[in-house]
Design a protein around this motif. Structure first.
Motif, PDB file in Angstrom:
ATOM      1  N   SER A   1      40.468 113.807 -33.716  1.00  0.00           N
ATOM      2  CA  SER A   1      39.129 114.236 -34.100  1.00  0.00           C
ATOM      3  C   SER A   1      38.134 113.199 -33.587  1.00  0.00           C
ATOM      4  O   SER A   1      38.270 112.012 -33.875  1.00  0.00           O
ATOM      5  CB  SER A   1      39.028 114.341 -35.618  1.00  0.00           C
ATOM      6  N   LYS A   2      37.147 113.648 -32.840  1.00  0.00           N
ATOM      7  CA  LYS A   2      36.196 112.704 -32.239  1.00  0.00           C
ATOM      8  C   LYS A   2      35.354 111.995 -33.285  1.00  0.00           C
ATOM      9  O   LYS A   2      34.822 110.934 -33.030  1.00  0.00           O
ATOM     10  CB  LYS A   2      35.320 113.407 -31.208  1.00  0.00           C
ATOM     11  N   ASP A   3      35.238 112.562 -34.479  1.00  0.00           N
ATOM     12  CA  ASP A   3      34.385 111.990 -35.520  1.00  0.00           C
ATOM     13  C   ASP A   3      35.126 111.091 -36.503  1.00  0.00           C
ATOM     14  O   ASP A   3      34.500 110.462 -37.342  1.00  0.00           O
ATOM     15  CB  ASP A   3      33.693 113.107 -36.299  1.00  0.00           C
ATOM     16  N   ARG A   4      36.429 111.022 -36.390  1.00  0.00           N
ATOM     17  CA  ARG A   4      37.237 110.240 -37.331  1.00  0.00           C
ATOM     18  C   ARG A   4      37.571 108.869 -36.749  1.00  0.00           C
ATOM     19  O   ARG A   4      37.617 108.702 -35.535  1.00  0.00           O
ATOM     20  CB  ARG A   4      38.532 111.000 -37.617  1.00  0.00           C
ATOM     21  N   CYS A   5      37.807 107.905 -37.615  1.00  0.00           N
ATOM     22  CA  CYS A   5      38.257 106.580 -37.185  1.00  0.00           C
ATOM     23  C   CYS A   5      39.761 106.471 -37.376  1.00  0.00           C
ATOM     24  O   CYS A   5      40.320 107.036 -38.316  1.00  0.00           O
ATOM     25  CB  CYS A   5      37.565 105.494 -37.999  1.00  0.00           C
ATOM     26  N   TYR A   6      40.413 105.739 -36.471  1.00  0.00           N
ATOM     27  CA  TYR A   6      41.867 105.597 -36.482  1.00  0.00           C
ATOM     28  C   TYR A   6      42.259 104.122 -36.472  1.00  0.00           C
ATOM     29  O   TYR A   6      41.584 103.304 -35.846  1.00  0.00           O
ATOM     30  CB  TYR A   6      42.468 106.285 -35.249  1.00  0.00           C
ATOM     31  N   SER A   7      43.354 103.831 -37.139  1.00  0.00           N
ATOM     32  CA  SER A   7      43.888 102.468 -37.121  1.00  0.00           C
ATOM     33  C   SER A   7      44.516 102.214 -35.754  1.00  0.00           C
ATOM     34  O   SER A   7      44.736 103.142 -34.970  1.00  0.00           O
ATOM     35  CB  SER A   7      44.956 102.316 -38.203  1.00  0.00           C
ATOM     36  N   ALA A   8      44.833 100.960 -35.483  1.00  0.00           N
ATOM     37  CA  ALA A   8      45.488 100.621 -34.223  1.00  0.00           C
ATOM     38  C   ALA A   8      46.833 101.328 -34.113  1.00  0.00           C
ATOM     39  O   ALA A   8      47.213 101.789 -33.034  1.00  0.00           O
ATOM     40  CB  ALA A   8      45.666  99.107 -34.106  1.00  0.00           C
ATOM     41  N   LYS A   9      47.538 101.453 -35.231  1.00  0.00           N
ATOM     42  CA  LYS A   9      48.840 102.135 -35.220  1.00  0.00           C
ATOM     43  C   LYS A   9      48.672 103.616 -34.873  1.00  0.00           C
ATOM     44  O   LYS A   9      49.395 104.150 -34.039  1.00  0.00           O
ATOM     45  CB  LYS A   9      49.532 101.987 -36.568  1.00  0.00           C
ATOM     46  N   GLU A  10      47.707 104.268 -35.504  1.00  0.00           N
ATOM     47  CA  GLU A  10      47.461 105.682 -35.209  1.00  0.00           C
ATOM     48  C   GLU A  10      47.016 105.865 -33.763  1.00  0.00           C
ATOM     49  O   GLU A  10      47.461 106.792 -33.085  1.00  0.00           O
ATOM     50  CB  GLU A  10      46.400 106.249 -36.154  1.00  0.00           C
ATOM     51  N   ALA A  11      46.131 104.985 -33.299  1.00  0.00           N
ATOM     52  CA  ALA A  11      45.657 105.066 -31.915  1.00  0.00           C
ATOM     53  C   ALA A  11      46.814 104.876 -30.940  1.00  0.00           C
ATOM     54  O   ALA A  11      46.915 105.583 -29.940  1.00  0.00           O
ATOM     55  CB  ALA A  11      44.572 104.021 -31.668  1.00  0.00           C
TER      56      ALA A  11
END
Length: 66
Positions: free
Chosen positions: A8-18
């Motif tokens: 989702s372009k509007d959500r933030c992700y952790s380094a692990k998720e990224a």
């Protein structure tokens, strides 16, 4: 390990998720963030990556390969 199939372009992700979505090691995501190749934000100790920045990072990597 849960693989993220949609970002989702509007959500933030952790380094692990990224790292799961990009298919690269967490250490590589952290390094790209540290050197400025991948924009990141910090909330306290948490380092977060915006979904749109992850999408742009992949698009730029594809352009570089051409």
């Amino acid at each position: 390990m849960k693989l993220i199939s949609h970002i989702s372009k509007d959500r933030c992700y952790s380094a692990k998720e990224a790292s799961e979505w990009l298919g690269i090691p967490v250490k590589s995501v952290e390094k790209f963030g540290r050197v400025g190749d991948l924009p990141r934000g910090k909330i306290g100790r948490r380092v977060l990556f915006q979904g749109q920045d992850l999408i742009d990072f992949i698009a730029q990597a594809k352009e570089t390969q051409r």
